[in-house]
Scaffold this motif. Sequence first.
Motif, PDB file in Angstrom:
ATOM      1  N   LYS A   1      -0.120   5.295 -16.113  1.00 38.40           N
ATOM      2  CA  LYS A   1      -1.560   5.125 -15.907  1.00 38.40           C
ATOM      3  C   LYS A   1      -2.308   5.535 -17.177  1.00 38.40           C
ATOM      4  O   LYS A   1      -2.143   6.652 -17.657  1.00 38.40           O
TER       5      LYS A   1
ATOM      6  N   PRO B   1       3.492   2.564  -6.953  1.00 36.01           N
ATOM      7  CA  PRO B   1       2.590   3.332  -7.823  1.00 36.01           C
ATOM      8  C   PRO B   1       3.281   4.390  -8.665  1.00 36.01           C
ATOM      9  O   PRO B   1       2.837   4.697  -9.770  1.00 36.01           O
ATOM     10  N   TRP B   2       4.387   4.972  -8.144  1.00 37.03           N
ATOM     11  CA  TRP B   2       5.055   6.019  -8.918  1.00 37.03           C
ATOM     12  C   TRP B   2       5.869   5.474 -10.091  1.00 37.03           C
ATOM     13  O   TRP B   2       6.314   6.219 -10.943  1.00 37.03           O
TER      14      TRP B   2
ATOM     15  N   ASP C   1      -2.596   0.165 -15.212  1.00 38.36           N
ATOM     16  CA  ASP C   1      -1.312   0.555 -14.629  1.00 38.36           C
ATOM     17  C   ASP C   1      -0.246  -0.356 -15.222  1.00 38.36           C
ATOM     18  O   ASP C   1      -0.237  -1.568 -14.974  1.00 38.36           O
TER      19      ASP C   1
ATOM     20  N   GLU D   1       0.326   4.905  -1.746  1.00 36.72           N
ATOM     21  CA  GLU D   1      -1.087   5.206  -1.977  1.00 36.72           C
ATOM     22  C   GLU D   1      -1.906   4.807  -0.752  1.00 36.72           C
ATOM     23  O   GLU D   1      -3.007   4.287  -0.852  1.00 36.72           O
ATOM     24  N   CYS D   2      -1.325   5.089   0.426  1.00 37.42           N
ATOM     25  CA  CYS D   2      -1.907   4.647   1.699  1.00 37.42           C
ATOM     26  C   CYS D   2      -2.513   5.837   2.432  1.00 37.42           C
ATOM     27  O   CYS D   2      -1.832   6.833   2.699  1.00 37.42           O
ATOM     28  N   ASP D   3      -3.783   5.727   2.790  1.00 38.99           N
ATOM     29  CA  ASP D   3      -4.447   6.800   3.536  1.00 38.99           C
ATOM     30  C   ASP D   3      -3.796   7.022   4.892  1.00 38.99           C
ATOM     31  O   ASP D   3      -3.691   8.156   5.369  1.00 38.99           O
TER      32      ASP D   3
ATOM     33  N   ASP E   1      -0.583   9.080   4.462  1.00 36.05           N
ATOM     34  CA  ASP E   1      -0.869  10.476   4.119  1.00 36.05           C
ATOM     35  C   ASP E   1      -1.412  11.243   5.316  1.00 36.05           C
ATOM     36  O   ASP E   1      -0.991  12.373   5.597  1.00 36.05           O
TER      37      ASP E   1
ATOM     38  N   ASP F   1      -9.263  -1.932  -2.612  1.00 38.59           N
ATOM     39  CA  ASP F   1      -9.307  -0.486  -2.824  1.00 38.59           C
ATOM     40  C   ASP F   1      -9.872   0.237  -1.609  1.00 38.59           C
ATOM     41  O   ASP F   1      -9.455   1.345  -1.285  1.00 38.59           O
TER      42      ASP F   1
ATOM     43  N   GLN G   1       0.828  -1.207   0.000  1.00 41.53           N
ATOM     44  CA  GLN G   1       0.000   0.000   0.000  1.00 41.53           C
ATOM     45  C   GLN G   1       0.867   1.265   0.000  1.00 41.53           C
ATOM     46  O   GLN G   1       0.359   2.362  -0.169  1.00 41.53           O
TER      47      GLN G   1
END
Length: 672
Positions: free
Chosen positions: A218, A213-214, A235, A107-109, A112, A195, A104
Amino acid sequence: MPKLTVDGIEVEVPQGATVLQACEAAGKEIPRFCYHERLSIAGNCRMCLVEVKPGPPKPQASCALPAMDNQEVRTNSEMVKKAREGVMEFLLINHPLDCPICDQGGECDLQDQSVAYGRGGSRYDENKRAVTEKYMGPIIKTVMTRCIHCTRCVRFAEEVAGTEQIGAIGRGENMQITSYLEKAVSSELSGNVIDLCPVGALTSRPYAYEARPWELKKTLGIDVMDAVGTNIRFDSRGREVLRVLPRVNDDVNEEWAHDKTRYAVDGLMRRRLDKPYVRRDGKLVPASWAEAFQAIADVQAGSSVAAVAGDLLDCETMFAARELLAKMGSTLIEGRQTGLKYDVSSLAAVNFNTTLNGIETADAILLVGTNPRWEAPLVNTRIRKAIKHGAKVYGIGAEIDLTYKVEWLGNDMSLLASLPEAVAEAFKGAKRPAIILGGGALAVEGAHGAALALAETFNLVRDTEDGPWNGFNVLHMAASRMGGLMLGWAQPGGMADLVAARPKLLFALGADEVDFSKFDGSFKVFVGHHGDKGAAAADVILPSAAYPEKNGTYVNIEGRVQMSDKAVFAPGDAREDWSILRALSEVLGHKLPFDSFAECRAAMIAAVPALGFEGLASYDWSPPKLAASPSGEVGYPIKDFYLTNAIARASATMQRCSAELLHGEEMLEAAE
């Protein structure tokens, strides 16, 4: 409508809105873990705390607090800041320091929000708790020590998927989220919990340790695993699509995608056709493009040529093939490869007219020969919503579990011509009645006509207080079906017309479900991307691009035109379908009048203008009068949800899902 102020900004919100929604309307960001706009309110993570006056002098959870007139909300006071820091500190007490190895990451809540709203350090010195891993099946990887008990996955499984298989056991620090009996989660929508999970507790098993993710490019695309037209994002890294995620489109898929959409993509790299083949002495041997084209030209078919379109084709490919056959003097084109032959003189009579969004508002629904849970899982979720709003659902067909209550009338199609009195009364009294006709029903002679007669009897096409209503729906299963019908890919007698014509030359465009034994005397050319049934029967194989490897236009079951972009290049010598047909046309002496994809699309739009505008195509309601006396039992066309096309059959993940979830085979890890 309540009016309130948020940090001095006055906002007006609909009745029933929460303070959190009012804050968002004012442009304020409110952190949250448990709250999700498509799930019920739990109010258990406490991250969305705000200060509200009038009210007790303490922070309150904005997700569960109704917005009221004259409230004063503060989202940035010292009290709120300290409260959020405290909540974050509690959440991190037992959370492991896994970020460097967690899928994760990036892109992890939790990452952040801990940076944005947390303290600079921890004051907790005790040992962290650990939780044993849970087994949730071949597509969900669990690291439950990371779980913060937001219960999003539990609410999704119960409210949206309808398979109540995930829940919480224990209390306090001993609370754990688990699948009951630690069995695999059997929902077709289970991948959505990955998700939804705001931390790394539930991640994708096939994608584990693959990429960050980077690193990924996309690309916006459209799914072809069913006919719903789910909006997705490819992706990719290099020449490989590593994962597929859904995009938000409230009119089509909301923000969900079923498991085949997400995980069949590992089949794109297996069993691929990456060079032309020609059959010599009974065996397929590699050949050059020139040799393959010459072998087709040597057939001297004249106008004795036919083409069958597969289920995953884009409109541009079907248009190019149609134009090539027209130049050769043939109109023998068919897209219903399994043998269906329903009337297509009116496209509205074979369309999902209610629209995907609209079926949620129906108050009486009759399912005829359809299993929407497998044929279109995201239509099934919409029907579940209709039931929550009070709709009654009746079914004609074999009894199956659709995750909601259905009153089954029997498995005899003659019921369609004479509904039981109680059902007829329910439809007469309904304000927004709907019929959904599936592929199983379309295969029964007279069923289409009987359904159209019911549409007239019960006045399914009417004007209501909320606007026009058309409750007649046909549920297709092939992504290419509606686009193919708009382009004329249908014969009056279906595939039987092609068999009767005994063509010298047969083009199978990604068509793997055709009964090729009926074309023994034909020279068969397979234009496709996987070595499946079509390639095995072919005399010449021309390798083409799969759906992430080309631009394309697709039309979903409700007649919505959507365009997909190219994410990666096709492997080896494989080429985009339109370019194969363009090059072949020159060798055959019937040169097509376009040299680029843009020119091909422009020519298609000139021929069928509706395909040039993204959005719902307009079909006039002028249903034909058809025979209306069906009889006999109906069967559901999909026998294995996970293995419905060549890409899915090549996917190791889909094969494992089929074996474990449908056939009960135990999957053992290497150490076992």
